[in-house]
Design a protein around this motif. Sequence first.
Motif, PDB file in Angstrom:
ATOM      1  N   SER A  32     -48.449  40.746 -42.639  1.00  0.00           N
ATOM      2  CA  SER A  32     -49.392  40.539 -43.992  1.00  0.00           C
ATOM      3  C   SER A  32     -49.102  39.304 -44.215  1.00  0.00           C
ATOM      4  O   SER A  32     -48.261  38.328 -43.706  1.00  0.00           O
ATOM      5  N   LEU A  33     -50.114  38.602 -44.913  1.00  0.00           N
ATOM      6  CA  LEU A  33     -50.128  37.303 -45.461  1.00  0.00           C
ATOM      7  C   LEU A  33     -49.507  37.056 -47.013  1.00  0.00           C
ATOM      8  O   LEU A  33     -50.222  37.734 -47.755  1.00  0.00           O
ATOM      9  N   THR A  52     -57.123  32.222 -45.052  1.00  0.00           N
ATOM     10  CA  THR A  52     -57.403  33.769 -45.488  1.00  0.00           C
ATOM     11  C   THR A  52     -58.746  34.206 -44.809  1.00  0.00           C
ATOM     12  O   THR A  52     -58.577  35.309 -44.563  1.00  0.00           O
ATOM     13  N   TYR A  54     -59.400  33.517 -41.780  1.00  0.00           N
ATOM     14  CA  TYR A  54     -58.932  34.002 -40.271  1.00  0.00           C
ATOM     15  C   TYR A  54     -58.080  35.238 -40.181  1.00  0.00           C
ATOM     16  O   TYR A  54     -58.200  35.773 -39.525  1.00  0.00           O
ATOM     17  N   ALA A  55     -57.210  35.228 -41.457  1.00  0.00           N
ATOM     18  CA  ALA A  55     -56.427  36.307 -41.540  1.00  0.00           C
ATOM     19  C   ALA A  55     -57.258  37.678 -41.688  1.00  0.00           C
ATOM     20  O   ALA A  55     -57.288  38.456 -40.758  1.00  0.00           O
ATOM     21  N   HIS A  58     -58.743  38.758 -38.486  1.00  0.00           N
ATOM     22  CA  HIS A  58     -57.986  39.354 -37.442  1.00  0.00           C
ATOM     23  C   HIS A  58     -57.371  40.320 -37.969  1.00  0.00           C
ATOM     24  O   HIS A  58     -56.195  40.808 -37.482  1.00  0.00           O
ATOM     25  N   ILE A  60     -55.875  41.379 -41.054  1.00  0.00           N
ATOM     26  CA  ILE A  60     -54.886  41.087 -42.024  1.00  0.00           C
ATOM     27  C   ILE A  60     -55.488  41.562 -43.217  1.00  0.00           C
ATOM     28  O   ILE A  60     -56.319  40.912 -43.820  1.00  0.00           O
ATOM     29  N   THR A 304     -54.578  27.539 -39.735  1.00  0.00           N
ATOM     30  CA  THR A 304     -55.068  28.641 -39.101  1.00  0.00           C
ATOM     31  C   THR A 304     -54.371  28.797 -37.470  1.00  0.00           C
ATOM     32  O   THR A 304     -54.124  29.769 -36.886  1.00  0.00           O
ATOM     33  N   LEU A 307     -51.236  30.494 -38.093  1.00  0.00           N
ATOM     34  CA  LEU A 307     -51.294  31.851 -37.959  1.00  0.00           C
ATOM     35  C   LEU A 307     -51.797  32.265 -36.742  1.00  0.00           C
ATOM     36  O   LEU A 307     -51.183  33.559 -36.392  1.00  0.00           O
ATOM     37  N   LEU A 311     -49.535  35.525 -35.158  1.00  0.00           N
ATOM     38  CA  LEU A 311     -50.150  36.754 -34.888  1.00  0.00           C
ATOM     39  C   LEU A 311     -49.885  37.295 -33.422  1.00  0.00           C
ATOM     40  O   LEU A 311     -49.870  38.747 -33.161  1.00  0.00           O
TER      41      LEU A 311
END
Length: 323
Positions: A32-33, A52, A54-55, A58, A60, A304, A307, A311
């Motif tokens: 989670s971010l 956000t 990118y999250a 993918h 999230i 990113t 992140l 991941l």
Amino acid sequence: MKENYFADKGRYDNGMEYERCGRSGVLLPKVSLGFWHNFGSVDPYERSREITHYAFDHGITHFDLANNYGPVYGSAEETMGRLMDEDFRPYRDELFISSKAGYDMWPGPYGNWGSRKYLMASLDQSLKRMKIDYVDLFYSHRYDPETPLEETLQALVDIVRQGKALYVGISNWPLEPLKFGYDYLKAHDVPLLIYQGRLSMLDRKPQETGILDFCAEKGVGFIAFSPLAQGLLTDRYLNGIPADSRMSKGKFLKESVLTPELLQKLRRYNDVASSRGETLAEMALAWVLKQRGVTSVLIGASSTAQLEKNLRCVSAEPFDEEL
């Protein structure tokens, strides 16, 4: 002119895995971010927006905030509100947004701790800043030894009944108050969804105090914050203290923490990670995810690229320190 954001059509096929949160209908991404750092008014908005995007692209779906995340206080939620207006409004029902109240937020006796007045006023402010009608999850952010637990817990119950939150959580409460809170919420038909606690290879208090076992036995989810010990469990400090690091600023992470003994331990961990073909951060996150009762890990991100690296823990081989 700012380009419109269209989420990746393959966002649920990009490697993210989802874990059931205790005994509930909620599935949380394993990663989670968190908006604790890097999303405040002092941070570049376009970088926050890129992270956000990118999250979510993918897988999230869970964004974790609190009233006083920033700096300045409230500004991370304002960033979330801007993101909602510019990008995420069409995807609101795919998102699981949480916020909290319990720490210092505004001056005077009603801007801190666990009173009904503070929790309810704070959530109303949070919803305005984030430009949403409800949060998916609202936490009591810390245990208040002075306010009756019944008052804090009844505020959580009433917040759900008012439709301002779908679920409630508890963060940073000791075990005995947690047990009381679990029973109170269950008796009032607002079951405790999740507990948020600090857990990493360097800080195992939720295991040592029995909190993780209690959550696993009662069907309460557990989400770990600071799983990288604020950056200690990365390669950031293996060869000194970088000038731009969190430790060099000294607010949340003091230089005195990095003792010769700890540095030796971190280097040993890093050697093991290298032998696994992983970064230290990837291995540390994989360790947290392997622990009994853990639903998700909360990570921050300043880029990113960072992140993307972290991941990889979702598909990493579990790390068992005893082997």
